[in-house]
Enzyme design. Sequence first.
Site, PDB file in Angstrom:
ATOM      1  N   ARG A  64       8.100 -10.444 -17.701  1.00  0.00           N
ATOM      2  CA  ARG A  64       6.792  -9.823 -17.987  1.00  0.00           C
ATOM      3  C   ARG A  64       6.948  -8.437 -18.604  1.00  0.00           C
ATOM      4  O   ARG A  64       6.069  -7.980 -19.326  1.00  0.00           O
ATOM      5  CB  ARG A  64       5.961  -9.763 -16.691  1.00  0.00           C
ATOM      6  CG  ARG A  64       4.487  -9.352 -16.901  1.00  0.00           C
ATOM      7  CD  ARG A  64       3.678  -9.616 -15.643  1.00  0.00           C
ATOM      8  NE  ARG A  64       2.266  -9.268 -15.752  1.00  0.00           N
ATOM      9  CZ  ARG A  64       1.707  -8.189 -15.192  1.00  0.00           C
ATOM     10  NH1 ARG A  64       2.452  -7.346 -14.494  1.00  0.00           N
ATOM     11  NH2 ARG A  64       0.418  -7.953 -15.331  1.00  0.00           N
TER      12      ARG A  64
ATOM     13  N   ILE B   7      -3.193  -6.691 -19.810  1.00  0.00           N
ATOM     14  CA  ILE B   7      -2.434  -7.898 -19.485  1.00  0.00           C
ATOM     15  C   ILE B   7      -2.935  -8.299 -18.102  1.00  0.00           C
ATOM     16  O   ILE B   7      -3.047  -7.464 -17.206  1.00  0.00           O
ATOM     17  CB  ILE B   7      -0.903  -7.642 -19.505  1.00  0.00           C
ATOM     18  CG1 ILE B   7      -0.108  -8.908 -19.175  1.00  0.00           C
ATOM     19  CG2 ILE B   7      -0.490  -6.506 -18.578  1.00  0.00           C
ATOM     20  CD1 ILE B   7       1.415  -8.770 -19.399  1.00  0.00           C
ATOM     21  N   SER B   8      -3.278  -9.571 -17.933  1.00  0.00           N
ATOM     22  CA  SER B   8      -3.900 -10.014 -16.687  1.00  0.00           C
ATOM     23  C   SER B   8      -2.949  -9.874 -15.504  1.00  0.00           C
ATOM     24  O   SER B   8      -1.730  -9.895 -15.655  1.00  0.00           O
ATOM     25  CB  SER B   8      -4.336 -11.469 -16.803  1.00  0.00           C
ATOM     26  OG  SER B   8      -5.136 -11.658 -17.942  1.00  0.00           O
ATOM     27  N   GLN B   9      -3.534  -9.786 -14.314  1.00  0.00           N
ATOM     28  CA  GLN B   9      -2.771  -9.757 -13.057  1.00  0.00           C
ATOM     29  C   GLN B   9      -2.008 -11.086 -12.908  1.00  0.00           C
ATOM     30  O   GLN B   9      -2.594 -12.155 -13.115  1.00  0.00           O
ATOM     31  CB  GLN B   9      -3.775  -9.587 -11.917  1.00  0.00           C
ATOM     32  CG  GLN B   9      -3.173  -9.559 -10.549  1.00  0.00           C
ATOM     33  CD  GLN B   9      -4.249  -9.646  -9.465  1.00  0.00           C
ATOM     34  OE1 GLN B   9      -5.443  -9.644  -9.765  1.00  0.00           O
ATOM     35  NE2 GLN B   9      -3.813  -9.727  -8.237  1.00  0.00           N
TER      36      GLN B   9
END
Length: 222
Positions: free
Chosen positions: A43, A69-71
């Site tokens: 990530r 950026i999503s969890q």
Amino acid sequence: MARFDLVGIGMTSQRTRNRLVERLREKGVTDEDVLAAVARVPRHIFIDEALAHRAYEDTALPIGHGQTISQPFIVALMTQTLLTECRGRVLEVGTGSGYQTAILAHLGESVQKIFTIERLSHLIDRARERLGAMGCRNVRYRHGDGYQGWPEEGPFDGIVVTAAPPTVPEALLSQLAPGGRLVVPVGGDEVQELKVYDRVDDAIEVRTVDHVRFVPLLKGIR
Ligand code: SAH
């Protein structure tokens, strides 16, 4: 020496990724394909260097242009929800950093091909570069407006939307294949309902699985 350092960094990030996988398990993610993808996808390469040390925290992070950026938990939850029904061709709306795209691209046989749309040209270009460098060959990219879907490539077995429209876009429902599933956060700015739409024969069934917070799905491209 340089090589030794690189190996060291690789191992550290694998350990922190494994810890992230354990946290996702504790929070209720059970799909082994999804957890394996989270363990494999680095990530930190989807985040600016200044924030890269926070890449394996289970939080959303800024990626510029007011986007995030999503969890990881939300990425895993949405992917797991999508996979329960869908196999085959997947449309993603809101490429952003490309992290969710990379997770979809690492699901092995569950997903054959991914089509991803982003309205900001800068973000889709970077996502294409990153995923290309990672060797993801099963992804097609489009700089476009996700409200329209991707009619030339539809219908899709799965559609996942990673920004929130106020109501479900009709074009996306119409691009669902029979047996297909759409996962989308629907609602206003503060909080949205994570909804699942299943095409069953000629009917659409809908249910709400959670409450989430996404950036809005905006009209038009830039
Ligand atoms: N899945 C991404 C999340 C990005 S945030 C990730 O993990 O990084 C949502 C993204 O949706 C933003 O990049 C935003 O620019 C994009 N977006 C917003 N409205 C859109 C639209 N109408 N069509 C396509 N993308 C859109």
